[in-house]
Design a protein around this motif. Structure first.
Motif, PDB file in Angstrom:
ATOM      1  N   ASN A  15     -40.827 -41.523 -76.077  1.00  0.00           N
ATOM      2  CA  ASN A  15     -39.707 -42.371 -75.682  1.00  0.00           C
ATOM      3  C   ASN A  15     -39.609 -43.653 -76.504  1.00  0.00           C
ATOM      4  OD1 ASN A  15     -39.602 -40.365 -73.788  1.00  0.00           O
ATOM      5  ND2 ASN A  15     -39.653 -41.700 -72.008  1.00  0.00           N
ATOM      6  N   VAL A  16     -40.742 -44.244 -76.830  1.00  0.00           N
ATOM      7  CA  VAL A  16     -40.718 -45.459 -77.644  1.00  0.00           C
ATOM      8  C   VAL A  16     -40.847 -45.120 -79.122  1.00  0.00           C
ATOM      9  CG1 VAL A  16     -41.823 -47.675 -78.095  1.00  0.00           C
ATOM     10  CG2 VAL A  16     -41.629 -46.837 -75.739  1.00  0.00           C
ATOM     11  N   GLY A  17     -41.849 -44.292 -79.463  1.00  0.00           N
ATOM     12  CA  GLY A  17     -42.024 -43.932 -80.872  1.00  0.00           C
ATOM     13  C   GLY A  17     -40.826 -43.203 -81.437  1.00  0.00           C
ATOM     14  N   GLY A  18     -40.246 -42.286 -80.661  1.00  0.00           N
ATOM     15  CA  GLY A  18     -39.064 -41.567 -81.133  1.00  0.00           C
ATOM     16  C   GLY A  18     -37.886 -42.484 -81.337  1.00  0.00           C
ATOM     17  N   THR A  19     -37.701 -43.444 -80.438  1.00  0.00           N
ATOM     18  CA  THR A  19     -36.597 -44.404 -80.580  1.00  0.00           C
ATOM     19  C   THR A  19     -36.799 -45.284 -81.809  1.00  0.00           C
ATOM     20  OG1 THR A  19     -36.242 -44.404 -78.186  1.00  0.00           O
ATOM     21  CG2 THR A  19     -35.344 -46.262 -79.414  1.00  0.00           C
ATOM     22  N   ALA A  20     -38.042 -45.703 -82.070  1.00  0.00           N
ATOM     23  CA  ALA A  20     -38.327 -46.525 -83.247  1.00  0.00           C
ATOM     24  C   ALA A  20     -38.019 -45.763 -84.533  1.00  0.00           C
ATOM     25  CB  ALA A  20     -39.787 -46.973 -83.227  1.00  0.00           C
ATOM     26  N   THR A  21     -38.427 -44.503 -84.596  1.00  0.00           N
ATOM     27  CA  THR A  21     -38.135 -43.691 -85.786  1.00  0.00           C
ATOM     28  C   THR A  21     -36.633 -43.528 -85.971  1.00  0.00           C
ATOM     29  OG1 THR A  21     -40.224 -42.500 -85.557  1.00  0.00           O
ATOM     30  CG2 THR A  21     -38.507 -41.447 -86.876  1.00  0.00           C
ATOM     31  N   LEU A  22     -35.939 -43.249 -84.881  1.00  0.00           N
ATOM     32  CA  LEU A  22     -34.489 -43.081 -84.949  1.00  0.00           C
ATOM     33  C   LEU A  22     -33.813 -44.344 -85.479  1.00  0.00           C
ATOM     34  CD1 LEU A  22     -31.864 -41.518 -84.267  1.00  0.00           C
ATOM     35  CD2 LEU A  22     -32.040 -42.477 -81.958  1.00  0.00           C
ATOM     36  N   LEU A  23     -34.175 -45.497 -84.955  1.00  0.00           N
ATOM     37  CA  LEU A  23     -33.558 -46.756 -85.397  1.00  0.00           C
ATOM     38  C   LEU A  23     -33.838 -47.019 -86.869  1.00  0.00           C
ATOM     39  CD1 LEU A  23     -34.419 -48.867 -82.254  1.00  0.00           C
ATOM     40  CD2 LEU A  23     -32.096 -48.372 -83.049  1.00  0.00           C
ATOM     41  N   ALA A  45     -35.728 -37.787 -74.795  1.00  0.00           N
ATOM     42  CA  ALA A  45     -36.835 -38.492 -74.147  1.00  0.00           C
ATOM     43  C   ALA A  45     -37.505 -37.561 -73.150  1.00  0.00           C
ATOM     44  CB  ALA A  45     -36.333 -39.742 -73.416  1.00  0.00           C
ATOM     45  N   LEU A  46     -38.750 -37.874 -72.821  1.00  0.00           N
ATOM     46  CA  LEU A  46     -39.386 -37.275 -71.653  1.00  0.00           C
ATOM     47  C   LEU A  46     -38.891 -38.046 -70.430  1.00  0.00           C
ATOM     48  CD1 LEU A  46     -43.027 -36.802 -72.991  1.00  0.00           C
ATOM     49  CD2 LEU A  46     -41.164 -35.124 -72.928  1.00  0.00           C
ATOM     50  N   LYS A  47     -38.713 -37.364 -69.289  1.00  0.00           N
ATOM     51  CA  LYS A  47     -37.923 -37.989 -68.232  1.00  0.00           C
ATOM     52  C   LYS A  47     -38.480 -37.894 -66.815  1.00  0.00           C
ATOM     53  CE  LYS A  47     -35.059 -33.843 -67.608  1.00  0.00           C
ATOM     54  NZ  LYS A  47     -33.691 -33.312 -67.542  1.00  0.00           N
ATOM     55  N   SER A  48     -39.666 -37.363 -66.634  1.00  0.00           N
ATOM     56  CA  SER A  48     -40.203 -37.229 -65.280  1.00  0.00           C
ATOM     57  C   SER A  48     -41.001 -38.467 -64.893  1.00  0.00           C
ATOM     58  CB  SER A  48     -41.090 -35.990 -65.176  1.00  0.00           C
ATOM     59  OG  SER A  48     -41.828 -36.013 -63.971  1.00  0.00           O
ATOM     60  N   VAL A  49     -40.553 -39.141 -63.838  1.00  0.00           N
ATOM     61  CA  VAL A  49     -41.264 -40.326 -63.372  1.00  0.00           C
ATOM     62  C   VAL A  49     -42.694 -39.974 -62.982  1.00  0.00           C
ATOM     63  CG1 VAL A  49     -41.355 -42.041 -61.519  1.00  0.00           C
ATOM     64  CG2 VAL A  49     -39.183 -41.556 -62.657  1.00  0.00           C
ATOM     65  N   SER A  50     -42.869 -38.891 -62.207  1.00  0.00           N
ATOM     66  CA  SER A  50     -44.212 -38.532 -61.748  1.00  0.00           C
ATOM     67  C   SER A  50     -45.100 -38.087 -62.902  1.00  0.00           C
ATOM     68  CB  SER A  50     -44.130 -37.430 -60.685  1.00  0.00           C
ATOM     69  OG  SER A  50     -43.480 -36.283 -61.193  1.00  0.00           O
ATOM     70  N   GLU A  51     -44.555 -37.292 -63.817  1.00  0.00           N
ATOM     71  CA  GLU A  51     -45.354 -36.836 -64.958  1.00  0.00           C
ATOM     72  C   GLU A  51     -45.784 -38.004 -65.835  1.00  0.00           C
ATOM     73  OE1 GLU A  51     -44.817 -33.100 -67.860  1.00  0.00           O
ATOM     74  OE2 GLU A  51     -43.494 -34.773 -68.400  1.00  0.00           O
ATOM     75  N   SER A  52     -44.941 -39.032 -65.913  1.00  0.00           N
ATOM     76  CA  SER A  52     -45.278 -40.175 -66.773  1.00  0.00           C
ATOM     77  C   SER A  52     -46.532 -40.892 -66.302  1.00  0.00           C
ATOM     78  CB  SER A  52     -44.105 -41.153 -66.838  1.00  0.00           C
ATOM     79  OG  SER A  52     -43.985 -41.941 -65.658  1.00  0.00           O
ATOM     80  N   LEU A  77     -49.277 -38.696 -67.877  1.00  0.00           N
ATOM     81  CA  LEU A  77     -49.267 -38.601 -69.342  1.00  0.00           C
ATOM     82  C   LEU A  77     -48.612 -39.830 -69.966  1.00  0.00           C
ATOM     83  CD1 LEU A  77     -48.011 -34.896 -69.557  1.00  0.00           C
ATOM     84  CD2 LEU A  77     -50.384 -35.676 -69.808  1.00  0.00           C
ATOM     85  N   PRO A  78     -49.106 -41.016 -69.660  1.00  0.00           N
ATOM     86  CA  PRO A  78     -48.422 -42.218 -70.168  1.00  0.00           C
ATOM     87  C   PRO A  78     -48.375 -42.299 -71.688  1.00  0.00           C
ATOM     88  CG  PRO A  78     -50.542 -42.779 -69.177  1.00  0.00           C
ATOM     89  CD  PRO A  78     -50.269 -41.361 -68.813  1.00  0.00           C
ATOM     90  N   ALA A  79     -49.460 -41.897 -72.364  1.00  0.00           N
ATOM     91  CA  ALA A  79     -49.466 -41.993 -73.827  1.00  0.00           C
ATOM     92  C   ALA A  79     -48.389 -41.101 -74.440  1.00  0.00           C
ATOM     93  CB  ALA A  79     -50.845 -41.629 -74.376  1.00  0.00           C
ATOM     94  N   SER A  80     -48.222 -39.897 -73.899  1.00  0.00           N
ATOM     95  CA  SER A  80     -47.183 -38.997 -74.396  1.00  0.00           C
ATOM     96  C   SER A  80     -45.796 -39.592 -74.183  1.00  0.00           C
ATOM     97  CB  SER A  80     -47.269 -37.644 -73.691  1.00  0.00           C
ATOM     98  OG  SER A  80     -48.466 -36.982 -74.029  1.00  0.00           O
ATOM     99  N   TYR A  81     -45.599 -40.231 -73.041  1.00  0.00           N
ATOM    100  CA  TYR A  81     -44.288 -40.835 -72.758  1.00  0.00           C
ATOM    101  C   TYR A  81     -43.993 -41.995 -73.715  1.00  0.00           C
ATOM    102  CZ  TYR A  81     -42.688 -38.019 -68.905  1.00  0.00           C
ATOM    103  OH  TYR A  81     -42.192 -36.966 -68.177  1.00  0.00           O
ATOM    104  N   TYR A  82     -44.971 -42.808 -74.002  1.00  0.00           N
ATOM    105  CA  TYR A  82     -44.743 -43.884 -74.975  1.00  0.00           C
ATOM    106  C   TYR A  82     -44.520 -43.314 -76.377  1.00  0.00           C
ATOM    107  CZ  TYR A  82     -45.596 -47.843 -71.886  1.00  0.00           C
ATOM    108  OH  TYR A  82     -45.484 -48.792 -70.891  1.00  0.00           O
ATOM    109  N   ASP A  83     -45.258 -42.283 -76.711  1.00  0.00           N
ATOM    110  CA  ASP A  83     -45.125 -41.671 -78.031  1.00  0.00           C
ATOM    111  C   ASP A  83     -43.708 -41.150 -78.242  1.00  0.00           C
ATOM    112  OD1 ASP A  83     -45.768 -40.512 -80.534  1.00  0.00           O
ATOM    113  OD2 ASP A  83     -46.289 -38.614 -79.573  1.00  0.00           O
TER     114      ASP A  83
END
Length: 338
Positions: free
Chosen positions: A100-108, A82-89, A92-98
């Motif tokens: 952290n959420v998109g990667g988890t969905a693909t993994l599942l 996952a991407l993990k920087s609170v301040s960076e998020s 770059l919110p779209a990158s974080y959703y892509d």
């Protein structure tokens, strides 16, 4: 058990790989090294004495992930990537959703395809946002204040929905960390921020090492004993052991879903942490008090009683041990890498 560890060269991931191998599990690391270094893999091998299976890939790459899972055929996944920087998020919110959420969905999705039915998920106490009271139990209201925290909460929802799907056989442990700190006692692996650290402990050690002039202490008027923020600092080795215990709990119980806080149950202030580091280093570490940062909270520490009861786990390492191990790692990481 055959365990795939995504993000297994990262801070908590690398320490968890060490503990998994020590417990007799077979481990495969999946890593794209966006927040870690390749030489960490060799350091893990030095600590464990075991060659480490590694697939370099991005978990959003479905074909690469499928090929990796087909080769290894894991019984379980521990998911750190996952991407993990609170301040960076916030930038770059779209990158974080892509990621952290998109990667988890693909993994599942790929796990289901290969009948891999256990997952331990790296979540965060940031899902609670500003807690109404401390210590914080798992039943506390959630309300993350940053995109990073919201991606972790959405990841939790996604995993629970997969557990609850008709006919599903997935079991999940969702682990909400408070403040991971410290390093492996060997000094071979630890927290390795790129650029200016986002977390307090590496900022302190870098200042103690002369890499930074002083520590910026944000906020001196909180309703805490010394006016500075209070957090629950938990040693990364204790955290790693909790992941192994969670994996064992999924394998040995009928519970399909566990959500657990991982912390010590004790809060320490920023100044207490600086003072303890100073005692380890043997000299005062300079700091300067500044105003509060937007979004910061005064205090947050865990109620870890459920993890104690369900996993038989509790944080064992003291604040002094945390500082000693982090300082040993700081000194070692300043040397050329072999």
């Amino acid at each position: 058990m055959k365990v795939m560890v995504t993000g297994g060269a990262g801070f908590v991931g690398s320490h968890t790989v060490v503990e998994l191998i020590a417990a007799g599990h077979y481990v495969q690391v999946v890593e794209n090294f966006c927040n870690s270094e390749r030489w960490i893999v060799e350091r893990i091998e030095r600590i464990t004495g075991v060659p480490l299976a590694l697939d370099e890939l991005d978990i959003r790459d479905r074909d690469a992930l499928r090929a990796s899972m087909e080769r290894f055929r894991p019984d379980a996944v521990i998911h750190f990537a996952a991407l993990k920087s609170v301040s960076e998020s916030t930038q770059l919110p779209a990158s974080y959703y892509d990621v952290n959420v998109g990667g988890t969905a693909t993994l599942l999705d790929v796990m289901q395809e290969f009948d891999c039915n256990r997952i331990v998920f790296s979540s965060s106490a940031t899902v609670y946002g500003q807690p109404e009271a401390c210590p914080v139990a798992e039943s506390a209201a959630v309300g993350p204040a940053t995109p990073y925290g919201r991606t972790k909460l959405v990841g939790e929802w996604l995993i629970r929905d997969c557990v609850a799907a008709p006919g599903a056989s997935l079991g999940a442990a969702i682990l909400r960390y408070f403040n991971p700190v410290g390093a492996h006692p060997s000094g071979l692996i630890g927290e390795l921020p790129r650029g200016v650290p986002n977390n307090l402990a590496p900022y302190i050690t870098q200042t103690a090492a002369g890499q930074r002039d002083y520590i910026r202490v944000f906020g001196d008027d909180y309703a805490t004993p010394d006016g500075t923020g209070v957090r629950d600092y938990v040693h990364v080795v204790d955290l790693a052991k909790a992941h192994v215990a969670a994996l064992d709990a999924l394998a040995s119980s009928d519970q399909r879903e566990l959500t657990l806080n991982l912390g010590t149950g004790r809060g320490y202030s920023v100044l207490e942490l600086i003072e303890t580091f100073s005692s380890v280093v043997g000299r005062p570490i300079p700091y300067e008090r500044q105003g509060r940062r937007a979004g910061d909270i005064g205090e947050c520490w865990a109620d870890p009683s459920r993890a104690n009861a369900v996993l038989g786990w509790r944080a064992e390492k003291t604040l002094l041990e945390i500082c000693e191990d982090a300082w040993r790692w700081q000194q070692a990481s300043a040397l050329p890498h072999d």
